[in-house]
Scaffold this active site. Sequence first.
Site, PDB file in Angstrom:
ATOM      1  N   ARG A  45       0.803  -1.217   0.000  1.00 54.49           N
ATOM      2  CA  ARG A  45       0.000   0.000   0.000  1.00 54.49           C
ATOM      3  C   ARG A  45       0.848   1.286   0.000  1.00 54.49           C
ATOM      4  NH1 ARG A  45      -4.052   0.255   4.755  1.00 54.49           N
ATOM      5  NH2 ARG A  45      -5.425  -1.176   3.668  1.00 54.49           N
ATOM      6  N   HIS A 236       1.794 -29.333   8.546  1.00 51.71           N
ATOM      7  CA  HIS A 236       3.132 -29.934   8.470  1.00 51.71           C
ATOM      8  C   HIS A 236       3.164 -31.381   8.970  1.00 51.71           C
ATOM      9  CE1 HIS A 236       4.112 -25.878   7.639  1.00 51.71           C
ATOM     10  NE2 HIS A 236       4.313 -25.452   8.874  1.00 51.71           N
TER      11      HIS A 236
HETATM   12  C1  BG6 Z   1       5.347 -22.315  10.507  1.00 52.88           C
HETATM   13  C2  BG6 Z   1       4.620 -22.021  11.787  1.00 52.88           C
HETATM   14  O1  BG6 Z   1       4.454 -22.847   9.549  1.00 52.88           O
HETATM   15  O2  BG6 Z   1       6.366 -23.281  10.754  1.00 52.88           O
HETATM   16  C3  BG6 Z   1       5.585 -21.534  12.866  1.00 52.88           C
HETATM   17  O3  BG6 Z   1       3.629 -21.025  11.547  1.00 52.88           O
HETATM   18  C4  BG6 Z   1       6.706 -22.504  13.039  1.00 52.88           C
HETATM   19  O4  BG6 Z   1       4.919 -21.334  14.101  1.00 52.88           O
HETATM   20  C5  BG6 Z   1       7.337 -22.841  11.693  1.00 52.88           C
HETATM   21  O5  BG6 Z   1       7.674 -21.930  13.898  1.00 52.88           O
HETATM   22  C6  BG6 Z   1       8.356 -23.953  11.823  1.00 52.88           C
HETATM   23  O6  BG6 Z   1       9.043 -24.076  10.627  1.00 52.88           O
HETATM   24  P1  BG6 Z   1      10.551 -24.614  10.600  1.00 52.88           P
HETATM   25  O7  BG6 Z   1      10.873 -24.702   9.153  1.00 52.88           O
HETATM   26  O8  BG6 Z   1      11.371 -23.605  11.356  1.00 52.88           O
HETATM   27  O9  BG6 Z   1      10.505 -25.934  11.301  1.00 52.88           O
END
Ligand code: BG6
Length: 491
Positions: A45, A236
């Site tokens: 923006r 995940h």
């Molecule tokens: C993200 C989450 O998707 O993944 C976070 O929103 C988390 O809360 C992160 O810390 C972890 O990712 P990585 O790659 O650091 O294990």
Amino acid sequence: MNMSFDLVFFGGTGDLVWRKLMPALFQAFRHGTLPESGRIIGVARDAMTDEQYRTLIQSRFEQVEGAKRPNDEEFARFKAMLHYERVDLSNPADYAQLAKRLAERDTDNVVMYLATAPSLFNTVCEQLAVAHLNTPKTRIVLEKPLGHDLQSNRAINQSVRKVFEEHQIFRIDHYLGKPSVQNLFAMRFGNALFEPLWRREHIANIQITIAEELGVEKRGGFYENTGALRDMVQNHALQLLCAIAMEPPINAHADAIRDEKLKVLRALKPWTTETLGQHVVRGQYSAGSVNGQAVPGYKDETGVSPSSSTETFVALRTEIANWRWAGVPFYIRTGKRLASREAYIEINFHPTPHAIFQAPAGGVNKLVIHLQPKDGLELHLFAEGQHKRVKSGHQNSGTLSSVHLDLDFDKRFGSERVGAYERLLLDVLDGRLNLFVRSDEQEEAWRWVEPILQHWAADTQGPRPYAAGTWGPSASSAMIARDGFCWSEEI
Ligand code: BG6
């Protein structure tokens, strides 16, 4: 890759763009995999010139590990790819202006990356359609969280599908881009060695751990409405579970892979009142110490309500109701402010059917797939290491020791490795959907976690406290102990 592209970042001045996406593109540029004829257009923006945007990104790079102090000549070349366009996301005239900018040249493809709050996805998609920016060569990238529950997830998918075809939609789960997760697929489907063992007859249980040392940092406001189940498990952890449990796909095409993952999600055992009570543990960190440093409890973090019942830890047990996995417990645990930062999957095999040796207490053969920070495989076996003579003069051959074969992919592949966002961004430019999540997978995952959310909403007990720097509430150990197993650090 030899192509021209326009990559538009909505939310172009936001955290995700300067912390993750720009550094990933810069890495790709350094690796020579990002075509220099492409344009990266930040959209936000504020009024800014291209040059001001370049200066902003350069200054932010100083705060990002891996992008710090870029070599001048290299950055000068990269920076020439950066552009900026001021867009108020609800103003059609601004999209018309963006369309004009994109029409300046004919590119192979145009990518719209929505690095904004999901509540804006609908507006952006509608406006893109009004400005005729949803052409067949356009791809759209959506960042998680995609919704808050099944209904809101569906609403987002439906509004995006009104404007784009499914094959144009790239839903990111950055865990799928991690080199260690690529290796998981390679290990399972590029080698025949493990396949005969990969089933209920040989595997006693599977444990997926994604542990973080960090707390919620500056994201308290966001996390309050999210929690560990929505933030980590729905996406995940379930994607990792799919990669472990899916059947071999018929080929490496996106839909063949996604069809198999979907079958796993559909086969997850539905929750009952009993399993919701016994097989799901939620926790919330209280003050404690991590790496010798005192840290505050979750309720004292900025943006968090002092009476918050948001969970920062989840441990659960599930089963997959199909021929391969019936009866095998799958345990998932994830949390913030745990004892260490590590993610791994442990495949625990059955013990020998008849013991003629004495194995170390709690010892079984296991395969540990390390995802981070270490990236590798460990195969735990038993061997007779000590050949001491005992008084009788015979060799003491009754006791075994645990040994392991240790494969370190970082050491083996070192600098050739490509980070998660780098890999995923290049895949988007290349139109490869393999590592992106299809809407039906996402909806199925929401359908499965929703009963947990409803159960918690009706449960006045709230999450169990655990001291920061530990492995979560003791109920997590009790849950797995009821099956006669334990978490790896408890052996
Ligand atoms: C993200 C989450 O998707 O993944 C976070 O929103 C988390 O809360 C992160 O810390 C972890 O990712 P990585 O790659 O650091 O294990």
